[in-house]
Design a protein around this motif. Structure first.
Motif: not given
Length: 238
Positions: A131-134, A171-173, A214-218, A228-231
């Motif tokens: 995903s993404g911060v937008a 993952i939401s960078p 974060a991807v490895v964690f997921a 959705s992890l906000a990194i």
């Protein structure tokens, strides 16, 4: 409980640089057997030359291509889709074609990956989409990106229920220093990063390695799905 990636087969869909490369490197370091797939096979082959990564071809806007890749690879344990086609531009500049391509690449394509790979995956397997911060930070010029990323955040929840116990997360960078910003030119890029670093709670710009961790964690946290992890360094907070 965290699982290990040792000897697990991890498919990373995307380019051979930036976030996709960081994810592949992190998975390799964690002991995984990595397959990298993308539209430009020859470029991928060159990017991963000298590594243990297996390179394959796939086009996320072509279901037949996805079907063929799934049949070729057989069982994989984790699928990570990092591919994107950003529909940047203010409303007056957006074209239907750009928006559709963005959706096909980050939403429709990953859904088709799930359709064709999930039947071949073990129950402890997972999908990680991007995903993404937008999606959380409305900003002029990012309408198409925000709509696409917001859709990803919805898709993972539905897939997590339908594919259970296979896990599905995103993952939401936030703003990350990859080649995606090079088109601004060196000076404008530096000015943007400096201004964001000044106000971000983390006081810095993200790195590809931040996202790869974060991807490895997921992939390895077996009690997390539909998240959705906000990194993003707290970027939406300011």
């Amino acid at each position: 409980m965290e699982a290990s990636l040792r000897n697990k087969r991890v498919l990373v869909v995307g380019r051979g640089s930036g976030l996709a490369r960081a994810v592949s490197d992190a998975a390799l370091a964690a002991g995984a057997r990595v397959i990298a797939a993308g539209r430009h096979f020859s470029i991928l082959e060159k990017d991963y030359q000298g590594t243990d990564v297996i390179v394959k071809s796939v086009d996320l806007i072509d279901e037949d291509s996805i079907t063929a890749l799934a049949e070729d690879l057989g069982r994989v344990d984790h699928v990570v889709s990092v591919a994107s086609a950003r529909a940047r531009g203010k409303l007056s500049e957006l074209s239907p074609e750009a928006i559709i391509l963005s959706f096909h690449t980050k939403v429709v394509g990953p859904i088709m990956l799930a359709k064709h790979f999930a039947p071949k995956m073990p129950e402890d397997g997972s999908f990680v989409l991007f995903s993404g911060v937008a999606a959380l930070e409305p900003d002029p010029g990012f309408l198409g990106v925000a709509a696409t990323n917001g859709s990803v955040n919805t898709v993972i929840r539905s897939l997590a229920v339908e594919l259970a116990p296979i896990r599905v997360n995103a993952i939401s960078p936030g703003t990350v220093d990859t080649g995606a910003w090079d088109s601004l030119g060196e000076q404008k890029k530096a000015e943007l990063f400096a201004s964001l670093s000044k106000v971000n709670p983390s006081r810095r710009i993200g790195t590809p390695e931040d996202i790869a961790q974060a991807v490895v964690f997921a992939m390895t946290n077996t009690f997390m799905t539909g998240v959705s992890l906000a990194i993003d360094g707290g970027q939406p907070l300011v």
